[in-house]
Scaffold this motif. Structure first.
Motif, PDB file in Angstrom:
ATOM      1  N   ALA A 141      64.548 -16.724 -49.367  1.00  7.38           N
ATOM      2  CA  ALA A 141      65.297 -17.456 -48.341  1.00  7.38           C
ATOM      3  C   ALA A 141      66.746 -17.589 -48.772  1.00  7.38           C
ATOM      4  CB  ALA A 141      64.679 -18.839 -48.119  1.00  7.38           C
ATOM      5  N   GLY A 142      67.652 -17.416 -47.819  1.00  7.93           N
ATOM      6  CA  GLY A 142      69.077 -17.546 -48.095  1.00  7.93           C
ATOM      7  C   GLY A 142      69.649 -18.792 -47.450  1.00  7.93           C
ATOM      8  N   GLY A 143      70.881 -18.664 -46.958  1.00  4.47           N
ATOM      9  CA  GLY A 143      71.507 -19.797 -46.292  1.00  4.47           C
ATOM     10  C   GLY A 143      70.712 -20.218 -45.074  1.00  4.47           C
ATOM     11  N   LEU A 144      70.525 -19.282 -44.146  1.00  8.21           N
ATOM     12  CA  LEU A 144      69.714 -19.532 -42.951  1.00  8.21           C
ATOM     13  C   LEU A 144      68.940 -18.283 -42.549  1.00  8.21           C
ATOM     14  CD1 LEU A 144      72.169 -21.672 -40.775  1.00  8.21           C
ATOM     15  CD2 LEU A 144      69.983 -22.447 -41.720  1.00  8.21           C
ATOM     16  N   HIS A 145      68.629 -17.429 -43.515  1.00  5.92           N
ATOM     17  CA  HIS A 145      67.806 -16.265 -43.203  1.00  5.92           C
ATOM     18  C   HIS A 145      66.681 -16.139 -44.221  1.00  5.92           C
ATOM     19  CE1 HIS A 145      70.239 -14.352 -46.356  1.00  5.92           C
ATOM     20  NE2 HIS A 145      69.542 -13.229 -46.248  1.00  5.92           N
ATOM     21  N   GLY A 146      65.590 -15.533 -43.763  1.00  8.36           N
ATOM     22  CA  GLY A 146      64.426 -15.387 -44.631  1.00  8.36           C
ATOM     23  C   GLY A 146      63.872 -13.990 -44.556  1.00  8.36           C
ATOM     24  N   GLY A 147      62.972 -13.685 -45.504  1.00  9.62           N
ATOM     25  CA  GLY A 147      62.347 -12.376 -45.512  1.00  9.62           C
ATOM     26  C   GLY A 147      61.062 -12.401 -46.313  1.00  9.62           C
ATOM     27  N   THR A 148      60.197 -11.433 -46.025  1.00  7.02           N
ATOM     28  CA  THR A 148      58.960 -11.290 -46.787  1.00  7.02           C
ATOM     29  C   THR A 148      58.562  -9.830 -46.833  1.00  7.02           C
ATOM     30  OG1 THR A 148      56.714 -12.172 -47.077  1.00  7.02           O
ATOM     31  CG2 THR A 148      57.357 -11.579 -44.846  1.00  7.02           C
ATOM     32  N   THR A 156      62.549  -9.417 -41.849  1.00  9.42           N
ATOM     33  CA  THR A 156      63.607 -10.425 -41.968  1.00  9.42           C
ATOM     34  C   THR A 156      63.774 -11.173 -40.656  1.00  9.42           C
ATOM     35  OG1 THR A 156      65.343  -8.840 -41.355  1.00  9.42           O
ATOM     36  CG2 THR A 156      64.848  -9.074 -43.711  1.00  9.42           C
ATOM     37  N   TRP A 157      64.383 -12.360 -40.739  1.00  7.92           N
ATOM     38  CA  TRP A 157      64.615 -13.179 -39.547  1.00  7.92           C
ATOM     39  C   TRP A 157      65.705 -14.211 -39.854  1.00  7.92           C
ATOM     40  CZ3 TRP A 157      60.394 -13.318 -42.699  1.00  7.92           C
ATOM     41  CH2 TRP A 157      60.163 -14.505 -43.392  1.00  7.92           C
ATOM     42  N   GLY A 158      66.243 -14.819 -38.783  1.00 11.19           N
ATOM     43  CA  GLY A 158      67.205 -15.897 -38.952  1.00 11.19           C
ATOM     44  C   GLY A 158      68.629 -15.495 -38.669  1.00 11.19           C
ATOM     45  N   GLN A 159      69.552 -16.230 -39.278  1.00 11.51           N
ATOM     46  CA  GLN A 159      70.984 -16.014 -39.062  1.00 11.51           C
ATOM     47  C   GLN A 159      71.390 -14.628 -39.550  1.00 11.51           C
ATOM     48  OE1 GLN A 159      74.014 -19.280 -39.472  1.00 11.51           O
ATOM     49  NE2 GLN A 159      74.560 -18.104 -41.291  1.00 11.51           N
ATOM     50  N   ASN A 160      72.375 -14.035 -38.866  1.00 12.82           N
ATOM     51  CA  ASN A 160      72.717 -12.644 -39.167  1.00 12.82           C
ATOM     52  C   ASN A 160      74.206 -12.380 -39.011  1.00 12.82           C
ATOM     53  OD1 ASN A 160      71.969  -9.994 -39.864  1.00 12.82           O
ATOM     54  ND2 ASN A 160      71.774  -9.371 -37.724  1.00 12.82           N
ATOM     55  N   THR A 161      75.025 -13.395 -39.239  1.00  8.13           N
ATOM     56  CA  THR A 161      76.466 -13.274 -38.997  1.00  8.13           C
ATOM     57  C   THR A 161      77.135 -12.208 -39.853  1.00  8.13           C
ATOM     58  OG1 THR A 161      76.799 -15.067 -40.585  1.00  8.13           O
ATOM     59  CG2 THR A 161      76.728 -15.665 -38.238  1.00  8.13           C
ATOM     60  N   GLY A 484      66.952 -19.346 -35.911  1.00  2.68           N
ATOM     61  CA  GLY A 484      65.675 -18.708 -36.221  1.00  2.68           C
ATOM     62  C   GLY A 484      65.305 -18.697 -37.679  1.00  2.68           C
ATOM     63  N   SER A 485      65.865 -19.587 -38.488  1.00  3.72           N
ATOM     64  CA  SER A 485      65.609 -19.559 -39.926  1.00  3.72           C
ATOM     65  C   SER A 485      64.150 -19.781 -40.295  1.00  3.72           C
ATOM     66  CB  SER A 485      66.489 -20.592 -40.643  1.00  3.72           C
ATOM     67  OG  SER A 485      66.342 -21.870 -40.072  1.00  3.72           O
ATOM     68  N   LEU A 486      63.361 -20.426 -39.415  1.00  4.06           N
ATOM     69  CA  LEU A 486      61.946 -20.649 -39.700  1.00  4.06           C
ATOM     70  C   LEU A 486      61.043 -19.578 -39.081  1.00  4.06           C
ATOM     71  CD1 LEU A 486      61.539 -24.534 -39.500  1.00  4.06           C
ATOM     72  CD2 LEU A 486      62.197 -23.083 -41.436  1.00  4.06           C
ATOM     73  N   GLY A 487      61.643 -18.582 -38.447  1.00  5.78           N
ATOM     74  CA  GLY A 487      60.872 -17.433 -37.988  1.00  5.78           C
ATOM     75  C   GLY A 487      59.857 -17.721 -36.910  1.00  5.78           C
TER      76      GLY A 487
END
Length: 506
Positions: A141-148, A156-161, A484-487
Motif C-alpha cells: 500500500a502506498g499513499g492512496l494506492h494498493g496492489g496484490t 492495482t487500484w486507487g489513486q493514480n495521479t 478507490g484506495s480500499l478497492g
C-alpha cells in the motif's frame, strides 16, 4: 530382487510347499506374495504420499510435512525442488507409515516440490505440490494506492495521479485492475506515489512518481560529462537497467532499496539525508551500492531513513535521525550516509519503518520500537509531541508476534494465531479496530485488534489505510477510502472505514 512372504512355508503342504522351496531367482520387476497353495503373485500396490500445504517461513524458507505409507513398507524416500537433483528424504516411523518434514530454501515466485516414495518391489509414487514464495510482500500500500500479487499477476487500484497504478494512464481505479505489462511477479513494494515490482527472473520494475529519480531509470554519469537526471514519471512498469538478481525491494517516501541475491543492497532516489547509504548526500537516479552491507535478508524504508536486517539478527540503519530514527540513543539533524548497527538489538527476525519510527521483531515474539512517537506509534504506553524514543524499547503488551508493518504514524503486528494488532495514529480508522479519531498507544488493556480478521498471510500499511490478505486468498482493506484506495466501488469516497471491508478482486 526381494520377495515378501504371506504364510510361512511350514503351514503349507503339497505343491504350495514345493513351490516355496523353489524360490524364484529369474523373475524381475515385482515382488512376489506367497500364499499357502497359491502361485506367486506380484506386489503391484504403489505407496501413498500425503503432503501438507506448504507454509511460508521468514527469510525465503518454506516448511512442509507429510506421510508416506505402503502395504509392505516404504523402502526409500527422495525429493527434489524445481526439477533439481533428487535428494534422500529422512523420515521416522509413524502411525500409517513414515513421517517426514522439509524446510526448503526456495526461489522467488512459482515453485514445485516432488516427493517420491518407493517400496521394496520397486513400485513408485510421486506426489507434488506447487506454491508461490515471496521474498517480499504479496500485498502493498502506498499513499492512496494498493496492489496484490496472485498467481504471478499484479492487480492495482486507487489513486493514480502519477501513473502509480502502472496502467498506462493517470485515471484512478476504485476496483483492482490487472497490470497487463507485467507477469511472473514475485513481490511488490509501494509507498507514496511510487511502485516497484520484482519479477521471478530477478529483474526490477518501477513506475509512478519520479521527481527524485526514485524509479532508478537513469544512466550512470560519465566522468567529465554533464549528467541530466531522469526524473520523468512513468505510468507503465519500466525495467531498472543493470539489476538481474534482485529478490525483494522496499520504498521510502522518495527513495528505493533493492536486496540482491548475494545479500548486498543497492539504492536510488532522494538522498538529502544519506538515506541511500552510499556515503554521500547526492540524489541518484540509478542504482548505487549501499556501503558495507552483506548478508542482508530484509529491507525497510521510511520518510528519509533506511533500515536493513542481516541474517545474524542484527539491525542496521542510516539516513535521517532528527527523531532518533536510527536508534543510536540520541537525535541530531545531520545526515548519516552510511549504515550503522542499532545498539542493543539481537535475535531480530523482521523489521518495518513508518514515517520516522522503526519496529524490530525478536525471535521470542516480542517487538522493539524507536523514533517519532507523536501518536504513540512506538507503543511504549506514551505518545505526544516531544516524546520521541531515541533507542529501542519493548512495545507494551505485545507477544507471540510473527511479523511487523508500519507506515506514516501507525504500526501493525501480526500474531501467530493470524490476528492483527495496531497502535499509533488512528484518525482515519487505519488501525481497523472499529473506531477512528483516537490514537492507540499499545495499552495492553485497549481493544486494538483489527476487527473480524484472522488467518492472515500478509499485511500492508499505507499512509492512512491498511490491507490484509487471508490465506484463503480473500483481501480486506480498512481506513481512509479516497480515489478507490480500499478497492471497492461500493464504498463512499473520502470516507473513513474503521472496520475491514472486502477488496473486490476479480
Amino acid at each position: 530382487m526381494r520377495y515378501r512372504q504371506g504364510i510361512a512355508p511350514e503351514t503349507c503342504s503339497g505343491e504350495g510347499r514345493a513351490m516355496f522351496r523353489r524360490t524364484p531367482r529369474v523373475l524381475l520387476g515385482a515382488a512376489l506374495l506367497w500364499g499357502c497353495g497359491d502361485k506367486p503373485s506380484p506386489d503391484l500396490t504403489p505407496p501413498s504420499v500425503l503432503l501438507t500445504t506448504p507454509r511460508e517461513v521468514r527469510r525465503q524458507r518454506v516448511r512442509l510435512t507429510g506421510l508416506a505409507g505402503d502395504d509392505t513398507g516404504v523402502e526409500r524416500l527422495t525429493w527434489w525442488l524445481n526439477g533439481g537433483e533428487a535428494q534422500v528424504l529422512e523420515s521416522t516411523a509413524a502411525e500409517g507409515g513414515r513421517a517426514f518434514s522439509l524446510e526448503l530454501l526456495s526461489r522467488p515466485g512459482a515453485n514445485t516440490l516432488v516427493v517420491r516414495a518407493e517400496d521394496a518391489a520397486g513400485n513408485v509414487t510421486d506426489a507434488s505440490t506447487s506454491f508461490h514464495v515471496s521474498f517480499g510482500p504479496l500485498v502493498s500500500a502506498g499513499g492512496l494506492h494498493g496492489g496484490t500479487v496472485r498467481g504471478g499477476q499484479l492487480y492495482t487500484w486507487g489513486q493514480n495521479t502519477q501513473g502509480q497504478l502502472g496502467l498506462g494512464d493517470t485515471t484512478a481505479r476504485p476496483l483492482p485492475t490487472v497490470v497487463a505489462d507485467l507477469s511472473q511477479v514475485a513481490s511488490i513494494a509501494f509507498n507514496s506515489n511510487t511502485s516497484l515490482a520484482i519479477r521471478e527472473d530477478g529483474s526490477v520494475w518501477t513506475w509512478g512518481a519520479n521527481a527524485s529519480g526514485q524509479l532508478g531509470l537513469g544512466t550512470p554519469p560519465v566522468d567529465g560529462q554533464a549528467h541530466t537526471p531522469d526524473t520523468q514519471a512513468r505510468n507503465r512498469p519500466t525495467q531498472v537497467p543493470g539489476l538481474t538478481d534482485a529478490v525483494s525491494g522496499a520504498l521510502g517516501f522518495s527513495h528505493a532499496l533493492v536486496l540482491k541475491a548475494d545479500g548486498s543492497v543497492v539504492a536510488f532516489g532522494k538522498n538529502n539525508n544519506g538515506q541511500l547509504g552510499d556515503g554521500t548526500t547526492t540524489d541518484r537516479d540509478y542504482p548505487v551500492r549501499v556501503l558495507g552491507l552483506t548478508d542482508v535478508v530484509k529491507l525497510a524504508g521510511g520518510s528519509q531513513q533506511s533500515m536493513a536486517l542481516k541474517r545474524d539478527g542484527t539491525v542496521w540503519a542510516w539516513g535521517n535521525n532528527d527523531s532518533g530514527n536510527l536508534g543510536q540513543g540520541a537525535e541530531d539533524t545531520v545526515a548519516h550516509p552510511e549504515p550503522a548497527q542499532v545498539p542493543g538489538l539481537s535475535g531480530v527476525v523482521d523489521i518495518a519503518s513508518g514515517r520516522e519510527h522503526m519496529l524490530a521483531l525478536h525471535t521470542d515474539g516480542t517487538v522493539s520500537a524507536w523514533g517519532l512517537n507523536a501518536s504513540g506509534q512506538v507503543g511504549n504506553g506514551e505518545g505526544g509531541t516531544g516524546l520521541e524514543v531515541y533507542a529501542p524499547v519493548k512495545v507494551v503488551g505485545l507477544t507471540d508476534v510473527v511479523a511487523v508493518y508500519a507506515n506514516s504514524n501507525f504500526s501493525l503486528a501480526l500474531k501467530a494465531d493470524g490476528t492483527l494488532w495496531g497502535f499509533g495514529q488512528n484518525f482515519n480508522g487505519q488501525l481497523g479496530n472499529g473506531q477512528s479519531g483516537k490514537d492507540y498507544q499499545a495499552d495492553p488493556l485497549a481493544d486494538t485488534a483489527v476487527v473480524g480478521l484472522s488467518d492472515l498471510r500478509d499485511v500492508a500499511a499505507g499512509s492512512t489505510f491498511g490491507l490484509g490478505l487471508r490465506r484463503d486468498g480473500l483481501l480486506f482493506g480498512w481506513g481512509w477510502n479516497s480515489n478507490g484506495s480500499l478497492g471497492n466501488d461500493e464504498l463512499q469516497n473520502n470516507w473513513s472505514f474503521a472496520e475491514p471491508v472486502k477488496v473486490k478482486l476479480p
